[in-house]
Write a protein that holds these residues in place. Structure first.
Motif, PDB file in Angstrom:
ATOM      1  N   GLY A 263       0.818  -1.223   0.000  1.00 60.26           N
ATOM      2  CA  GLY A 263       0.000   0.000   0.000  1.00 60.26           C
ATOM      3  C   GLY A 263       0.842   1.259   0.000  1.00 60.26           C
ATOM      4  N   LEU A 264       1.902   1.271   0.802  1.00 53.58           N
ATOM      5  CA  LEU A 264       2.800   2.430   0.833  1.00 53.58           C
ATOM      6  C   LEU A 264       3.490   2.616  -0.515  1.00 53.58           C
ATOM      7  N   LEU A 291       6.187  17.296  -0.447  1.00 52.45           N
ATOM      8  CA  LEU A 291       6.412  16.894   0.938  1.00 52.45           C
ATOM      9  C   LEU A 291       5.761  15.557   1.245  1.00 52.45           C
ATOM     10  N   TRP A 292       4.539  15.355   0.721  1.00 52.43           N
ATOM     11  CA  TRP A 292       3.872  14.073   0.917  1.00 52.43           C
ATOM     12  C   TRP A 292       4.660  12.957   0.238  1.00 52.43           C
ATOM     13  N   ALA A 293       5.122  13.207  -0.996  1.00 52.79           N
ATOM     14  CA  ALA A 293       5.878  12.183  -1.722  1.00 52.79           C
ATOM     15  C   ALA A 293       7.177  11.846  -1.007  1.00 52.79           C
ATOM     16  N   VAL A 294       7.884  12.876  -0.534  1.00 54.95           N
ATOM     17  CA  VAL A 294       9.145  12.659   0.185  1.00 54.95           C
ATOM     18  C   VAL A 294       8.904  11.863   1.468  1.00 54.95           C
ATOM     19  N   THR A 295       7.854  12.229   2.202  1.00 52.70           N
ATOM     20  CA  THR A 295       7.559  11.554   3.469  1.00 52.70           C
ATOM     21  C   THR A 295       7.151  10.103   3.234  1.00 52.70           C
ATOM     22  N   PHE A 296       6.274   9.880   2.238  1.00 50.78           N
ATOM     23  CA  PHE A 296       5.862   8.516   1.931  1.00 50.78           C
ATOM     24  C   PHE A 296       7.060   7.684   1.482  1.00 50.78           C
TER      25      PHE A 296
END
Length: 528
Positions: A263-264, A291-296
């Motif tokens: 899922g991640l 930021l979401w892409a980097v964090t994920f």
């Protein structure tokens, strides 16, 4: 074990670094193909002063759509917007207000393979600006950058002069667009030759665009790659979901961990694709999506490594729980996430061609050390798990773990070989002349992680026969490797267990004899 706690002191420091990086990005904004200059200074070099305005791989312009509503469609260009040069008042006051030109700043655009056409190299001189001696020979014009034109590409390298007038402090560059009709890595420099202009600052921005959008040439293939990987993770997720639903009664805890990693991965690839698509359309990286892409990405890397580690420890196969090791796993995971997040922020937020070499090295080293910690711990755990399975003669599980070990060993060999290639690639290409192949470097690691996930999904797939890999209460299965030893007190426990088992077997044998009538035969034998 030493390798499990080798990185615990980095968490606070790197948490601080992540905060600083995020704050600086929030203040300065997220830039991409739009290169902004905010009162930045020129650097002396030889007999000139220069400022590096940017460098990107650009593809040649395609057939242009001449409609008025889309005048830039299919074009590759560099556009100068609101560029201002500001010299000091002290220098301005020394000038004659009646003179039309009292200083000159030149914008130079050059393809990297033509860099030898800038400066006096072909004149056996290290000078960048034309000197009186060279001017007397008629080789160049005094006070200007020495440029030797390319006969195969007239007008290139490109020179765009901007003069100061009279006593004006500012010189404003005209708004103009330079079309690029030849594929290559292009560098932009702002240069002045007059030493009296020392202290001059530059502000404004330039916009770089490829025929298909604002993505730099070295990044453009990655948008297609992430789109492909999004579909690949979707296919893997659907197949895993079907197996999961079909055998949901036989699901073990490990299957939920694998589902989380899939899922991640799906979210990570989708976010990167949309981030690149938005970047390509606007020329600026969207802060929220990035930021979401980097964090994920950082979180998925962490969870994937922890998954490999717990699988290697035999979690759910030779041990029902992780016990006291759980806290050490969490500490290593948090440390890796923080360090990886800091590195990803530096790599993906900010200007595309920022010279952040020292900062990047400082952030790469801890991630490399943590990866080494993971690898050492994984193979150490695998060795112990294989030894346990061999002693217990669990041949099915042993074969499963041997396949997993071989797959992991092959991936490590490929990783080491690829790191060597990456070091060679970066060392042999300091000016990014091989920019069209640069996207393969990050793509390899994404593909390797995906293949390893496939291997785990195949080996630990849900089935009607979960006992082939599920934990079973065999003698010693519930004993932690760090708990009871095989000697001393552990030997006494083992002896007691053995005695109890013998008694149980003797009672069961007597009961069976009576049940099948063998007891009567024994009594008859005694009488005889």
């Amino acid at each position: 074990m030493r390798n499990r706690g080798c990185c615990s002191d980095l968490v606070c420091n790197y948490g601080y670094i992540v905060g600083i990086v995020f704050l600086s990005v929030w203040i300065n904004g997220v830039r991409g193909s739009i290169h902004e200059y905010k009162n930045e200074a020129f650097i002396p070099r030889f007999n000139s002063f220069f400022f590096h305005g940017g460098s990107e791989g650009l593809y040649a312009s395609k057939i242009v759509d001449t409609t008025e509503d889309k005048p830039l469609n299919g074009k590759s260009f560099i556009r100068f917007e609101s560029i201002t040069f500001r010299r000091t008042e002290e220098i301005s006051n020394k000038q004659n207000e009646m003179q039309q030109s009292t200083g000159l700043v030149e914008a130079i655009i050059v393809e990297v393979k033509d860099r030898d056409k800038i400066g006096g190299a072909y004149l056996n001189s290290d000078a960048i600006c034309c000197s009186p001696a060279l001017a007397n020979d008629g080789s160049c014009k005094l006070g200007e950058v020495i440029i030797r034109q390319d006969p195969d590409n007239p007008g290139w390298p490109k020179r765009i002069p901007t003069p100061f007038e009279g006593k004006n402090n500012d010189a404003n560059m005209e708004l103009q667009t330079i079309e690029v009709n030849k594929t290559g890595m292009y560098y932009l420099y702002f240069i002045f030759c007059n030493p009296e202009l020392k202290g001059t600052l530059i502000s404004g921005k330039t916009v770089w665009r490829n025929p298909e959008g604002y993505l730099p040439g070295k990044m453009a293939p990655l948008m297609t790659f992430y789109g492909f990987m999004s579909l690949a993770y979707l296919v893997l997720g659907l197949l895993w979901f079907l197996q999961f639903v079909q055998h949901w009664k036989d699901i073990i805890q490990l299957h939920y961990h694998i589902t989380a990693v899939i899922g991640l991965g799906m979210c990570e690839m989708a976010l990167w694709y949309f981030e690149y698509a938005n970047f390509n359309a606007t020329g600026s990286r969207p802060m929220g999506i990035t930021l979401w892409a980097v964090t994920f990405s950082a979180f998925k890397k962490t969870v994937a490594r922890l998954l490999l580690l717990v699988v290697s420890m035999g979690y759910g196969v030779v041990r029902p729980t992780l016990g006291a090791i759980t806290s050490k796993l969490i500490l290593l995971g948090v440390t890796y996430f923080v360090a990886s997040e800091a590195l990803e922020l530096v790599e993906h937020l900010g200007n595309i061609n920022d010279f952040s070499g020292k900062a990047r090295v400082f952030l790469v080293l801890p991630v490399a050390v943590l990866d080494a910690c993971f690898i050492l711990w994984i193979f150490s755990s695998l060795s112990k798990t294989l030894e346990k399975l061999q002693i217990r003669r669990s041949m099915v599980k042993l074969d499963l773990y041997r396949k997993f070990t071989n797959s992991l060993a092959v991936s490590v060999l490929f990783s080491v070989a690829w790191i060597g290639y990456e070091l060679y690639f970066n060392a042999s290409d300091p000016l990014s002349e091989l920019w069209r192949r640069a996207w393969i470097i990050p793509a390899f690691w994404t593909m390797l992680a995906y293949i390893l996930l496939w291997v785990i999904c195949i080996l630990w797939a849900p089935s009607n026969n979960p006992t082939r890999y599920a934990y079973s209460e065999e003698t010693g299965d519930d004993l932690d490797e760090e708990g009871i030893s095989l000697t001393g007190a552990g030997g006494k426990v083992a002896a007691e267990l053995s005695t109890k088992m013998e008694r149980k077997e003797r009672k069961a044998s007597i009961a069976a004899d009576h049940l099948f009538g063998l007891g009567e035969d024994l009594e008859e034998d005694k009488r005889e």
